[in-house]
Scaffold this motif. Structure first.
Motif, PDB file in Angstrom:
ATOM      1  N   SER A  33       0.808  -1.222   0.000  1.00  0.00           N
ATOM      2  CA  SER A  33       0.000   0.000   0.000  1.00  0.00           C
ATOM      3  C   SER A  33       0.840   1.270   0.000  1.00  0.00           C
ATOM      4  CB  SER A  33      -0.958   0.000   1.197  1.00  0.00           C
ATOM      5  OG  SER A  33      -0.222  -0.107   2.415  1.00  0.00           O
ATOM      6  N   ASN A  34       2.074   1.195   0.429  1.00  0.00           N
ATOM      7  CA  ASN A  34       2.943   2.379   0.429  1.00  0.00           C
ATOM      8  C   ASN A  34       3.717   2.535  -0.885  1.00  0.00           C
ATOM      9  OD1 ASN A  34       4.878   0.388   0.611  1.00  0.00           O
ATOM     10  ND2 ASN A  34       5.728   1.090   2.564  1.00  0.00           N
ATOM     11  N   GLY A  35       3.416   1.701  -1.883  1.00  0.00           N
ATOM     12  CA  GLY A  35       4.062   1.785  -3.180  1.00  0.00           C
ATOM     13  C   GLY A  35       5.286   0.909  -3.336  1.00  0.00           C
ATOM     14  N   THR A  36       5.738   0.297  -2.268  1.00  0.00           N
ATOM     15  CA  THR A  36       6.898  -0.582  -2.329  1.00  0.00           C
ATOM     16  C   THR A  36       6.555  -1.863  -3.077  1.00  0.00           C
ATOM     17  OG1 THR A  36       7.711   0.279  -0.224  1.00  0.00           O
ATOM     18  CG2 THR A  36       8.589  -1.850  -0.928  1.00  0.00           C
ATOM     19  N   GLU A  37       7.488  -2.308  -3.915  1.00  0.00           N
ATOM     20  CA  GLU A  37       7.353  -3.588  -4.614  1.00  0.00           C
ATOM     21  C   GLU A  37       8.550  -4.452  -4.268  1.00  0.00           C
ATOM     22  OE1 GLU A  37       6.434  -3.506  -8.785  1.00  0.00           O
ATOM     23  OE2 GLU A  37       5.077  -1.796  -8.553  1.00  0.00           O
ATOM     24  N   VAL A  38       8.273  -5.723  -3.984  1.00  0.00           N
ATOM     25  CA  VAL A  38       9.322  -6.659  -3.602  1.00  0.00           C
ATOM     26  C   VAL A  38       9.199  -7.896  -4.476  1.00  0.00           C
ATOM     27  CG1 VAL A  38      10.241  -8.106  -1.731  1.00  0.00           C
ATOM     28  CG2 VAL A  38       9.310  -5.832  -1.212  1.00  0.00           C
ATOM     29  N   SER A  39      10.310  -8.318  -5.067  1.00  0.00           N
ATOM     30  CA  SER A  39      10.330  -9.531  -5.876  1.00  0.00           C
ATOM     31  C   SER A  39      10.187 -10.751  -4.963  1.00  0.00           C
ATOM     32  CB  SER A  39      11.639  -9.610  -6.657  1.00  0.00           C
ATOM     33  OG  SER A  39      11.675 -10.781  -7.448  1.00  0.00           O
ATOM     34  N   ALA A  40       9.405 -11.735  -5.406  1.00  0.00           N
ATOM     35  CA  ALA A  40       9.169 -12.924  -4.587  1.00  0.00           C
ATOM     36  C   ALA A  40       8.818 -14.110  -5.475  1.00  0.00           C
ATOM     37  CB  ALA A  40       8.028 -12.660  -3.602  1.00  0.00           C
ATOM     38  N   ARG A  41       8.919 -15.298  -4.903  1.00  0.00           N
ATOM     39  CA  ARG A  41       8.473 -16.477  -5.637  1.00  0.00           C
ATOM     40  C   ARG A  41       6.949 -16.463  -5.689  1.00  0.00           C
ATOM     41  NH1 ARG A  41      11.235 -21.448  -2.621  1.00  0.00           N
ATOM     42  NH2 ARG A  41       9.875 -20.585  -1.028  1.00  0.00           N
ATOM     43  N   PRO A  42       6.353 -16.885  -6.795  1.00  0.00           N
ATOM     44  CA  PRO A  42       4.898 -16.919  -6.873  1.00  0.00           C
ATOM     45  C   PRO A  42       4.252 -17.792  -5.792  1.00  0.00           C
ATOM     46  CG  PRO A  42       5.806 -17.077  -9.059  1.00  0.00           C
ATOM     47  CD  PRO A  42       6.973 -17.182  -8.101  1.00  0.00           C
ATOM     48  N   SER A  43       4.876 -18.899  -5.450  1.00  0.00           N
ATOM     49  CA  SER A  43       4.281 -19.783  -4.443  1.00  0.00           C
ATOM     50  C   SER A  43       4.150 -19.079  -3.097  1.00  0.00           C
ATOM     51  CB  SER A  43       5.101 -21.068  -4.305  1.00  0.00           C
ATOM     52  OG  SER A  43       6.461 -20.770  -4.021  1.00  0.00           O
ATOM     53  N   ASP A  44       5.208 -18.400  -2.664  1.00  0.00           N
ATOM     54  CA  ASP A  44       5.144 -17.651  -1.404  1.00  0.00           C
ATOM     55  C   ASP A  44       4.164 -16.493  -1.526  1.00  0.00           C
ATOM     56  OD1 ASP A  44       7.037 -19.183   0.013  1.00  0.00           O
ATOM     57  OD2 ASP A  44       8.690 -18.072  -0.895  1.00  0.00           O
ATOM     58  N   SER A  45       4.160 -15.841  -2.683  1.00  0.00           N
ATOM     59  CA  SER A  45       3.262 -14.711  -2.912  1.00  0.00           C
ATOM     60  C   SER A  45       1.802 -15.131  -2.831  1.00  0.00           C
ATOM     61  CB  SER A  45       3.549 -14.096  -4.283  1.00  0.00           C
ATOM     62  OG  SER A  45       4.889 -13.687  -4.374  1.00  0.00           O
ATOM     63  N   ILE A  46       1.481 -16.273  -3.428  1.00  0.00           N
ATOM     64  CA  ILE A  46       0.103 -16.773  -3.412  1.00  0.00           C
ATOM     65  C   ILE A  46      -0.301 -17.157  -1.995  1.00  0.00           C
ATOM     66  CG2 ILE A  46      -1.387 -18.675  -4.179  1.00  0.00           C
ATOM     67  CD1 ILE A  46       0.301 -18.562  -6.859  1.00  0.00           C
ATOM     68  N   ALA A  47       0.593 -17.831  -1.262  1.00  0.00           N
ATOM     69  CA  ALA A  47       0.291 -18.201   0.128  1.00  0.00           C
ATOM     70  C   ALA A  47       0.019 -16.962   0.969  1.00  0.00           C
ATOM     71  CB  ALA A  47       1.442 -19.023   0.722  1.00  0.00           C
ATOM     72  N   LEU A  48       0.776 -15.906   0.741  1.00  0.00           N
ATOM     73  CA  LEU A  48       0.579 -14.653   1.480  1.00  0.00           C
ATOM     74  C   LEU A  48      -0.700 -13.951   1.039  1.00  0.00           C
ATOM     75  CD1 LEU A  48       1.813 -12.900   3.649  1.00  0.00           C
ATOM     76  CD2 LEU A  48       3.141 -11.743   1.871  1.00  0.00           C
ATOM     77  N   ALA A  49      -0.969 -13.941  -0.260  1.00  0.00           N
ATOM     78  CA  ALA A  49      -2.194 -13.302  -0.772  1.00  0.00           C
ATOM     79  C   ALA A  49      -3.437 -13.958  -0.181  1.00  0.00           C
ATOM     80  CB  ALA A  49      -2.225 -13.374  -2.295  1.00  0.00           C
ATOM     81  N   LEU A  50      -3.424 -15.279  -0.063  1.00  0.00           N
ATOM     82  CA  LEU A  50      -4.578 -15.973   0.517  1.00  0.00           C
ATOM     83  C   LEU A  50      -4.778 -15.587   1.973  1.00  0.00           C
ATOM     84  CD1 LEU A  50      -4.145 -19.502  -1.079  1.00  0.00           C
ATOM     85  CD2 LEU A  50      -5.978 -17.847  -1.553  1.00  0.00           C
ATOM     86  N   ARG A  51      -3.707 -15.345   2.691  1.00  0.00           N
ATOM     87  CA  ARG A  51      -3.803 -14.976   4.102  1.00  0.00           C
ATOM     88  C   ARG A  51      -4.238 -13.525   4.302  1.00  0.00           C
ATOM     89  NH1 ARG A  51      -0.648 -19.231   3.786  1.00  0.00           N
ATOM     90  NH2 ARG A  51      -0.384 -20.598   5.582  1.00  0.00           N
ATOM     91  N   THR A  52      -3.938 -12.678   3.324  1.00  0.00           N
ATOM     92  CA  THR A  52      -4.250 -11.251   3.466  1.00  0.00           C
ATOM     93  C   THR A  52      -5.477 -10.821   2.663  1.00  0.00           C
ATOM     94  OG1 THR A  52      -2.760 -10.680   1.638  1.00  0.00           O
ATOM     95  CG2 THR A  52      -1.814 -10.653   3.877  1.00  0.00           C
ATOM     96  N   GLY A  53      -6.001 -11.713   1.838  1.00  0.00           N
ATOM     97  CA  GLY A  53      -7.140 -11.361   0.998  1.00  0.00           C
ATOM     98  C   GLY A  53      -6.758 -10.465  -0.168  1.00  0.00           C
ATOM     99  N   SER A  54      -5.494 -10.484  -0.547  1.00  0.00           N
ATOM    100  CA  SER A  54      -5.005  -9.635  -1.637  1.00  0.00           C
ATOM    101  C   SER A  54      -5.318 -10.257  -2.992  1.00  0.00           C
ATOM    102  CB  SER A  54      -3.490  -9.447  -1.508  1.00  0.00           C
ATOM    103  OG  SER A  54      -3.177  -8.927  -0.237  1.00  0.00           O
ATOM    104  N   ALA A  55      -5.486  -9.388  -3.985  1.00  0.00           N
ATOM    105  CA  ALA A  55      -5.761  -9.846  -5.343  1.00  0.00           C
ATOM    106  C   ALA A  55      -4.491 -10.398  -5.980  1.00  0.00           C
ATOM    107  CB  ALA A  55      -6.311  -8.691  -6.179  1.00  0.00           C
TER     108      ALA A  55
END
Length: 158
Positions: A93-115
């Protein structure tokens, strides 16, 4: 970028390699991403929305840290596929972007309700179209996912 939804995780039969399957929202393309067993379990646990673990697991801990820092994960973008490896960015939300593996990103998105989004290039390269007449096969896959548990991803004794 096309919005995606997580269909679920499964184990590819001949190789015993877990995959996460994403589906294009409002479209007929699916995106299979091969992932590790630990990440498959993390995604399956997040989808199950059962009893939280007594102590935070890695993705739960990261979610807690993000919240403690006063930011939110707004989106996960699956941005590229190079040499068979998928790449993703976490967008905060502060504009920061961080490179990550899709698997970790998806696991985090599911926990946070992110698109979750995938680039058109990724969908063109690795997406699989499945017209409506094949929807019953997808339904069978969903039934399989409904009956799978994180323990199914543990390696058995040889």
């Amino acid at each position: 970028m096309k919005q995606m939804e997580v269909v679920g995780v499964r184990v590819e039969v001949p190789t015993n390699q877990p995959i996460v399957l994403l589906k294009e929202v409002g479209g007929d393309r699916y995106l299979p991403i091969w992932i590790g067993a630990v990440e498959a379990t993390a995604i399956a646990v997040a989808q199950a929305e059962g009893q939280p673990p007594p102590r935070p697991l890695t993705h739960d801990l990261f979610k807690n840290v993000i919240e403690a820092l006063g930011v939110a994960l707004t989106t996960v973008n699956i941005t590229a596929l190079r040499d068979g490896i998928f790449f993703a960015d976490l967008v905060f939300s502060n504009g920061t972007e961080v490179s990550a593996r899709p698997s970790d990103s998806i696991a985090l998105a599911l926990r946070t309700g992110s698109a979750i989004f995938a680039s058109e290039d990724v969908l063109e390269s690795a997406g699989v179209s499945m017209p409506d007449e094949q929807e019953d096969e997808v339904e069978k896959f969903r039934e399989f996912l409904d009956n799978i548990s994180p323990e199914d991803f543990e390696k058995g004794d040889a």
